[in-house]
Write a protein that holds these residues in place. Structure first.
Motif, PDB file in Angstrom:
ATOM      1  N   ALA A  65       0.835  -1.202   0.000  1.00  0.00           N
ATOM      2  CA  ALA A  65       0.000   0.000   0.000  1.00  0.00           C
ATOM      3  C   ALA A  65       0.870   1.252   0.000  1.00  0.00           C
ATOM      4  CB  ALA A  65      -0.934  -0.014   1.208  1.00  0.00           C
ATOM      5  N   ALA A  66       1.940   1.240   0.779  1.00  0.00           N
ATOM      6  CA  ALA A  66       2.856   2.392   0.814  1.00  0.00           C
ATOM      7  C   ALA A  66       3.542   2.577  -0.528  1.00  0.00           C
ATOM      8  CB  ALA A  66       3.885   2.197   1.924  1.00  0.00           C
ATOM      9  N   ALA A  67       3.903   1.472  -1.183  1.00  0.00           N
ATOM     10  CA  ALA A  67       4.566   1.554  -2.483  1.00  0.00           C
ATOM     11  C   ALA A  67       3.600   2.068  -3.550  1.00  0.00           C
ATOM     12  CB  ALA A  67       5.116   0.183  -2.879  1.00  0.00           C
ATOM     13  N   VAL A  68       2.342   1.659  -3.469  1.00  0.00           N
ATOM     14  CA  VAL A  68       1.338   2.180  -4.401  1.00  0.00           C
ATOM     15  C   VAL A  68       1.187   3.675  -4.192  1.00  0.00           C
ATOM     16  CG1 VAL A  68      -1.120   2.183  -4.953  1.00  0.00           C
ATOM     17  CG2 VAL A  68       0.088   0.009  -4.689  1.00  0.00           C
ATOM     18  N   ARG A  69       1.177   4.098  -2.937  1.00  0.00           N
ATOM     19  CA  ARG A  69       1.037   5.526  -2.649  1.00  0.00           C
ATOM     20  C   ARG A  69       2.163   6.322  -3.301  1.00  0.00           C
ATOM     21  NH1 ARG A  69      -1.741   9.531   0.467  1.00  0.00           N
ATOM     22  NH2 ARG A  69      -0.799  11.398  -0.362  1.00  0.00           N
ATOM     23  N   LYS A  70       3.396   5.861  -3.150  1.00  0.00           N
ATOM     24  CA  LYS A  70       4.517   6.577  -3.756  1.00  0.00           C
ATOM     25  C   LYS A  70       4.421   6.564  -5.276  1.00  0.00           C
ATOM     26  CE  LYS A  70       7.912   6.229  -0.056  1.00  0.00           C
ATOM     27  NZ  LYS A  70       9.289   5.873   0.327  1.00  0.00           N
ATOM     28  N   SER A  71       3.962   5.454  -5.836  1.00  0.00           N
ATOM     29  CA  SER A  71       3.834   5.349  -7.294  1.00  0.00           C
ATOM     30  C   SER A  71       2.752   6.281  -7.810  1.00  0.00           C
ATOM     31  CB  SER A  71       3.502   3.898  -7.679  1.00  0.00           C
ATOM     32  OG  SER A  71       4.492   3.009  -7.219  1.00  0.00           O
ATOM     33  N   ALA A  72       1.614   6.325  -7.116  1.00  0.00           N
ATOM     34  CA  ALA A  72       0.524   7.204  -7.541  1.00  0.00           C
ATOM     35  C   ALA A  72       0.924   8.668  -7.417  1.00  0.00           C
ATOM     36  CB  ALA A  72      -0.726   6.914  -6.706  1.00  0.00           C
ATOM     37  N   ASP A  73       1.592   9.014  -6.325  1.00  0.00           N
ATOM     38  CA  ASP A  73       2.056  10.396  -6.154  1.00  0.00           C
ATOM     39  C   ASP A  73       3.011  10.792  -7.276  1.00  0.00           C
ATOM     40  OD1 ASP A  73       0.576  10.641  -3.861  1.00  0.00           O
ATOM     41  OD2 ASP A  73       2.279  10.445  -2.482  1.00  0.00           O
ATOM     42  N   PHE A  74       3.876   9.854  -7.662  1.00  0.00           N
ATOM     43  CA  PHE A  74       4.843  10.101  -8.730  1.00  0.00           C
ATOM     44  C   PHE A  74       4.122  10.387 -10.045  1.00  0.00           C
ATOM     45  CE2 PHE A  74       7.709   8.734 -12.108  1.00  0.00           C
ATOM     46  CZ  PHE A  74       8.922   9.286 -11.735  1.00  0.00           C
ATOM     47  N   ARG A  75       3.178   9.531 -10.410  1.00  0.00           N
ATOM     48  CA  ARG A  75       2.419   9.742 -11.640  1.00  0.00           C
ATOM     49  C   ARG A  75       1.666  11.075 -11.583  1.00  0.00           C
ATOM     50  NH1 ARG A  75       4.166   5.538 -14.502  1.00  0.00           N
ATOM     51  NH2 ARG A  75       2.638   4.225 -15.557  1.00  0.00           N
ATOM     52  N   ARG A  76       1.041  11.315 -10.459  1.00  0.00           N
ATOM     53  CA  ARG A  76       0.235  12.519 -10.300  1.00  0.00           C
ATOM     54  C   ARG A  76       1.094  13.780 -10.419  1.00  0.00           C
ATOM     55  NH1 ARG A  76      -2.227  13.417  -4.312  1.00  0.00           N
ATOM     56  NH2 ARG A  76      -2.847  15.607  -4.419  1.00  0.00           N
ATOM     57  N   LYS A  77       2.277  13.753  -9.832  1.00  0.00           N
ATOM     58  CA  LYS A  77       3.155  14.927  -9.875  1.00  0.00           C
ATOM     59  C   LYS A  77       3.500  15.294 -11.311  1.00  0.00           C
ATOM     60  CE  LYS A  77       7.541  14.436  -9.016  1.00  0.00           C
ATOM     61  NZ  LYS A  77       8.842  14.236  -8.338  1.00  0.00           N
ATOM     62  N   TYR A  78       3.892  14.307 -12.094  1.00  0.00           N
ATOM     63  CA  TYR A  78       4.310  14.606 -13.459  1.00  0.00           C
ATOM     64  C   TYR A  78       3.123  14.922 -14.364  1.00  0.00           C
ATOM     65  CZ  TYR A  78       9.169  13.573 -12.578  1.00  0.00           C
ATOM     66  OH  TYR A  78      10.462  13.632 -12.105  1.00  0.00           O
ATOM     67  N   ALA A  79       1.990  14.269 -14.116  1.00  0.00           N
ATOM     68  CA  ALA A  79       0.810  14.596 -14.909  1.00  0.00           C
ATOM     69  C   ALA A  79       0.359  16.026 -14.630  1.00  0.00           C
ATOM     70  CB  ALA A  79      -0.318  13.626 -14.599  1.00  0.00           C
TER      71      ALA A  79
END
Length: 788
Positions: free
Chosen positions: A618-632
């Protein structure tokens, strides 16, 4: 005071024979505008699950779209001989790190030259032109979701003119009504047209008969249209009907096709004309008032099953039109009532675009007026068709997922033919399909066409449906395709040198990576072995089959093999930066803010990971989603879309982050929701509307998780800070609960009624209460605010 003491004294749920209902106070289910719909994707539409109707235009002209869900063109395509051997070659090249070379094998020896699906095509356009009218004093369009109709009202100094559209559910016809209170009535010209020059339109004394066929031998159809205009003077100019002194006009349309949903390659042979005449004769006897009443009853019953209240917008905001409210949101303001309306629009779209016994909703639903819809208007199986199903069960519309479940089960024959062709066992499916349900790799680019896990993703809904309904007979119907897909997984995944089973050459859907391949240090490639998307779906496919066998008390050789095989399919890895690796190695993404987030499937919509049992993922998904969201959000190195933003809403809700989920809701409103509430890819792509509705529901209740033999029910798991007071009624959960919910000042209360026996763990903010409930029992739950 400890949490356990808090539970002891304040959290005392009791079983009640008749719990006090918690009532929501939602916003009106209406969209409004004072601006014309210059193009069809600005228009308001409705439908009855088989027929779609939409109006657009610049007054005094209006265009009414008549559609039927099974009108598709056909496409001819050939599977490439030698594809099986080419797949083996591509797999070996990926093992050697020659990813670009594997891409080229796909392009040259596997993929077809173009699309394999036929376009969804439309059923007729009614051109309406009002003439000789005085200057208008006001103009207003309204979509009334609770009544299932759309209207336009134009006011003049001496009267008004209004038009309305609906598609009556039991009468099964579409209707367009004109009413005019001007002293002399109105003068209006009506003309039925179709964009296909081969379609035939015959004028009749009371209207027209349009006969046509989807391109390249597609669906044969007839649209019979009658005009009722009592008291008006009627004349013709060619095929155009001219009405003078008209005060009330009713146009009825019945469209029938030869599509055979059970055996698409064997068209029906009944008389389309006779069927349409019978439908229209009954509709004429009913008249507008009864047609409108049956439509309102149908939509009102369904729309009122589930309501949400996320807070109140200021009265002056509620008085604004929908475009004005969207513009206000774009300036940084919030509008909780608008969130509620968009939630209900997703539910409205569920009712409009399919119903039991019909095809499921395609990429643009039943409103497309063109011969070539965007993305063929067909069924994409690497997220889009699945997202269309996300809100149905949770928001009280579970029966509307049945068309998709039947559709998936019916894909099995062609999917098994495809698997045999590539010399594998079982059932698999390509990227997309149409009403003919044929399959192969899709398109000439491995970026989107090289995946074979689409069938596994589609099949996931068969088991999830059972978790909501407990319908063992329906699960029995699904078991053959679940077993067939499990056999495919075990023939497609191969053992590596470490004893792990990895999927064959595939992609992380629609994105690529940079990696050395012998021709350079940073080469863009798409194809590799063991992508996280494939591994997650392979694991889920086997888990679902094992679960289904357990529920049905069935033991098969495939089951025995699947239990052992599953143990050797590895989870995706977590990278050194804490993110889920999208590929087996830490490649650099082609687009860091890419719209597809398929490597996060395990948290949502999949069930491999969750916040309780696998907190590290869950923590890894959070970091991955934040990463995608930041660049989008930066608008570079990424592509933002409405449906992708909706997926993030659901992911953040599953992570329990209501503020991030709400942030994505408003991002969607700012960038991807049109003035008529259509989700924009762009252009219009209906899946984002369903994804948004699902995301709101996920913020209020979740039931994906099981723990210690209990179905976990997370109550209000992702409330945004701004949602200080609110409620929801009619939410549904896996395990068969109907839940009403309210919250205020940190306190969460709920009533849950069981439709079948079950063991439930109700949770909120880490606190829990375990209950064993009998069918018909109601539990009332009260979680007070946590002590500071």
């Amino acid at each position: 005071m400890t949490v356990s003491t808090t539970l002891k004294y304040f959290f005392l749920p009791c079983l009640l024979a008749a719990a006090v209902p918690l009532r929501a106070a939602p916003a009106p289910m209406q969209a409004t505008s004072t601006e014309p719909a210059r193009i069809w994707t600005d228009g308001y539409g409705t439908g009855n699950g088989r027929l779609g109707i939409l109006s657009f235009g610049v007054f005094p002209k209006e265009i009414v779209v008549f559609n039927e869900g099974s009108i598709f063109a056909k496409k001819n395509f050939q599977m490439k001989e030698g594809a099986a051997e080419a797949l083996d070659k591509a797999r070996e090249l990926c093992k050697e790190g020659k990813y670009r070379s594997a891409d080229q094998v796909f392009r040259k020896d596997i993929l077809p030259p173009g699309s394999i699906a036929g376009d969804y095509q439309q059923g007729g356009l009614l051109q309406v032109e009002f003439q000789g009218l005085p200057a208008a004093a006001s103009y207003r369009r309204t979509l009334d979701m609770q009544r299932g109709k759309a209207s336009t009202r134009v006011q003049f100094g001496t009267g008004e003119l209004s038009t309305e559209i609906l598609a009556a559910p039991s009468s099964d016809c579409a209707a367009y009504r004109i009413t005019c209170t001007l002293p002399a009535g109105c003068h209006v010209a009506l003309d039925l047209q179709h964009p296909d020059p081969s379609a035939r339109i015959d004028a009749r004394p009371d209207g027209w008969v349009l006969t046509g066929q989807g391109s390249n031998g597609g669906t044969r159809f007839e649209n019979r249209v009658v005009i009722l205009a009592p008291g008006a003077a009627i004349s013709r100019k060619g095929k155009t009907v001219v009405l003078d002194s008209a005060r009330e006009v009713l146009v009825l349309s019945s469209t029938s096709t030869d599509y055979n949903i059970r055996k698409p390659e064997e068209p029906l042979t009944h008389s389309l004309a006779d069927k349409n005449r019978q439908i229209l004769a009954k509709a004429q006897k009913k008249g507008w008032k009864k047609l409108a009443a049956e439509t309102e009853d149908y939509f009102s019953r369904l729309m009122m099953r589930c309501q949400v209240d996320l807070g109140d917008s200021p009265p002056e905001v509620s008085a604004m039109t929908t475009p004005e409210r969207l513009e206000r949101v774009k300036q940084g303001e919030k509008d909780p009532d608008l969130l509620e309306q968009l939630f209900q629009f997703g539910r409205f779209c569920t009712i409009v675009h399919t119903r039991p016994g019909q095809l499921p909703c395609g990429l643009q639903g039943l409103w497309n007026p063109e011969l070539r819809a965007a993305w063929m208007g067909c069924y994409f199986l690497n997220i889009n068709s699945q997202m269309n199903q996300w809100p149905s069960y949770a928001t009280g519309l579970g029966e509307f997922q049945q068309p998709y479940l039947e559709f998936v089960r019916s894909l099995r024959p062609h999917g098994e033919e495809f698997a045999r062709f590539i010399k594998r066992d079982g059932f698999c499916f390509g990227h997309y399909t149409d009403c003919w349900k044929r399959t192969y790799f899709s398109g000439n680019n491995p970026e989107w066409g090289a995946s074979l896990m689409n069938g596994a993703w589609a099949c996931a809904h068969l088991v999830d449906s059972y978790r909501f309904t407990g319908d063992r007979e329906d699960l029995k119907k699904s078991l053959p395709i679940l077993e067939s897909n499990a056999r495919f997984i075990m023939s497609w995944f191969e053992e590596d040198d470490q004893g792990h089973y990895l999927s064959g050459p595939g992609v992380s859907p629609e994105t690529g990576f940079y990696a050395p391949d012998g021709t350079g240090p940073n080469v863009l490639s798409y194809v590799s072995n063991g992508t996280s998307h494939d591994q997650l779906l392979g694991r889920e496919s086997l888990r679902n089959y094992i679960y289904a066998c357990g529920e049905l008390g069935i033991r098969t050789p495939t089951l025995v093999k699947a239990v052992q095989f599953l143990k050797k399919i590895p989870q995706p890895a977590i990278g050194s930066d804490g993110r889920v690796l999208e590929w087996r190695q830490p490649f650099e993404e082609m687009q860091k803010g890419h719209r597809h987030i398929s490597h996060l499937y395990g948290l949502f919509p999949g069930t491999e990971w969750d916040v309780l049992n696998t907190p590290e993922y869950a923590a890894a998904v959070r970091k991955s989603a934040d990463f995608r969201r930041k660049y989008a959000d930066k608008g570079n190195n990424g592509i933002r879309t409405g449906w992708s933003t909706a997926w993030l809403i659901n992911l953040y809700a599953a992570l329990g982050d209501g503020n991030a989920a709400e942030d994505r809701m408003y991002a969607m409103l700012r960038h991807y929701i049109n003035s008529n509430l259509f989700d924009l890819h762009p252009p219009f792509q209906i899946d984002g509307n369903f994804g948004f509705a699902s995301g709101v529901a996920q913020c209020l209740i979740q039931s994906q998780i099981t723990q210690d033999g209990f179905q976990v029910i997370l109550l209000a798991p992702a409330l945004a800070d701004d949602w200080k007071k609110g409620s929801a009624t009619g939410l549904r959960t896996r395990g068969g609960l109907k839940v009403d919910l309210s919250w205020q000042n940190g306190r969460v209360q709920a009533t849950a009624t069981a439709t079948r026996p079950g063991r439930f763990r109700f949770m909120h903010q880490g606190r829990k209460k375990d209950l064993a409930m009998k069918k018909g029992e109601t539990a009332r739950l009260d979680f007070p605010p946590l002590p500071h």
